[in-house]
Write an enzyme that holds these catalytic residues in place. Structure first.
Site, PDB file in Angstrom:
ATOM      1  N   ASP A 147       5.661   1.939   3.958  1.00  0.00           N
ATOM      2  CA  ASP A 147       4.452   1.129   3.593  1.00  0.00           C
ATOM      3  C   ASP A 147       3.722   0.767   4.680  1.00  0.00           C
ATOM      4  O   ASP A 147       4.116   0.421   5.923  1.00  0.00           O
ATOM      5  CB  ASP A 147       5.156  -0.056   2.686  1.00  0.00           C
ATOM      6  N   ILE A 148       2.397   0.710   4.476  1.00  0.00           N
ATOM      7  CA  ILE A 148       1.495   0.490   5.703  1.00  0.00           C
ATOM      8  C   ILE A 148       1.558  -0.954   5.672  1.00  0.00           C
ATOM      9  O   ILE A 148       1.063  -1.755   4.582  1.00  0.00           O
ATOM     10  CB  ILE A 148       0.096   1.069   5.418  1.00  0.00           C
ATOM     11  N   GLU A 201      -0.448   2.359  -0.949  1.00  0.00           N
ATOM     12  CA  GLU A 201      -0.275   2.546   0.550  1.00  0.00           C
ATOM     13  C   GLU A 201       1.266   2.997   0.779  1.00  0.00           C
ATOM     14  O   GLU A 201       1.623   2.834   2.064  1.00  0.00           O
ATOM     15  CB  GLU A 201      -0.756   1.062   1.261  1.00  0.00           C
TER      16      GLU A 201
END
Length: 350
Positions: free
Chosen positions: A234-235, A276
């Site tokens: 996950d960003i 994301e």
């Protein structure tokens, strides 16, 4: 002027047929057309033989050998598993059919008259059978040679001699146009199918496998008897990036991060799970996957910083073959939550 890659591929396809993937896609269709065409030719020959006058002048031995060649060609096409075998069977069949009609026309008399419509019909009939214009032109020329050898060219002193010769040329040209048209239709259909497949299985923004394709391939990998781990990525602070810099900037971050993940994965499966979030299936032991995750976290951080503060968090769980895929997803998601809670820009393994 240099040809573009697409035009070069199209030209190669028209001349010699498509590549392996294209051939596999249209192989059943081409085989069916070849078998039907040759069977129709065989039935036509038997029908003409039954009603032809002056049968006493017919070379029955040669005709039976030619009929056996047609049957052999049909058998080759039925049993064919490769496109070149199919082309060979089609060539043998067309030549054998042409030879049969030559024998029948000579037995009936006025062979020059009968061989012209038969040749035109056969040349046009062969157009959709062969995948590639080069092979088609060779077969069409062979058909006219078999039918016309000893009968053409007609005596130039005859009033209709020019028409007979033009008929041969124009039949081959028209057949070539038909062959090109059929091959272009197949090529366009093939490219349209490829585009639909990409839409169905590829993420439109990043070019990675979408969630559907990633899940299907992961389930297949679960059947392999080797240690594997699922990484959920996950960003960090992605919503803040979108809110402060805009969604276009967010898309740039997504694309760049996806490129880093794809480069780092090498032969390992990766994909975009949505938003994301990204996923990776890593084949290796616990120590190797931890080293991989650490290098991936560093690679993303170094690629953006110091110009832009972007980092990722990674949750890792073992991908067991005896449990549901959702179980590994939940474990990886829990590890990802711990990585976020511990300060982000890191990985946690379950």
């Amino acid at each position: 002027m240099y040809l573009t890659d697409t035009r070069r591929q199209t030209l190669h396809h028209l001349l010699f047929g498509g590549g392996r993937t294209h051939a596999e896609k249209y192989f059943p269709e081409l085989r069916r057309m070849a078998v039907v065409s040759e069977s129709f030719g065989l039935a036509s020959i038997l029908f003409v033989w039954a009603f032809i006058p002056h049968v006493n002048t017919l070379d029955r031995g040669a005709l039976l050998y030619a009929l056996a060649g047609i049957v052999l060609a049909i058998g080759i096409n039925v049993a064919a598993r490769a496109i070149w075998v199919l082309k060979l069977g089609g060539a043998v069949g067309m030549c054998a059919i042409a030879f049969c009609f030559r024998l029948l026309a000579e037995a009936a008399g006025q062979a020059e008259f009968w061989m012209q419509p038969v040749g035109v019909f056969m040349v046009l009939l062969a157009a959709p059978i062969f995948n590639g214009c080069v092979v088609y032109l060779i077969v069409a020329a062979a058909v006219w040679l078999i039918l016309g050898y000893g009968h053409f060219p007609i005596d130039p002193a005859m009033a209709h001699a020019a028409w007979a010769n033009l008929l041969i040329v124009y039949s081959m040209l028209f057949g070539l146009v038909l062959s090109i048209s059929f091959n272009l239709l197949r090529l366009r259909d093939f490219r349209a199918r490829e585009a639909l497949t990409r839409l169905a299985y590829q993420d439109g923004l990043t070019g990675l496998n979408n969630r559907r394709r990633f899940t299907e391939l992961t389930q297949q990998l679960q059947q392999r008897p080797q240690p594997m781990y699922f990484l959920m990525i996950d960003i960090d602070n992605f919503k803040k990036i979108n809110d402060t810099l805009g969604h276009d900037a967010g898309d740039v971050v997504l694309v760049k991060t996806a490129g880093i993940i794809a480069d780092a994965c090498g032969g390992h499966l990766c994909g975009r799970l949505g938003g994301e979030e990204f996923g990776i299936v890593y084949a290796g032991d616990r120590r190797a996957v931890c080293q991989f995750a650490a290098s991936l976290v560093d690679a993303v951080y170094l690629a953006f910083n110091p110009g832009q503060a972007v980092s990722i968090s990674v949750g890792i769980a073992e991908l067991a073959c005896d449990t549901e895929l959702a179980h590994s997803y939940r474990l990886a998601d829990a590890s990802l939550y711990q990585a976020k809670h511990q300060g982000k820009n890191r990985y946690v393994i379950a």
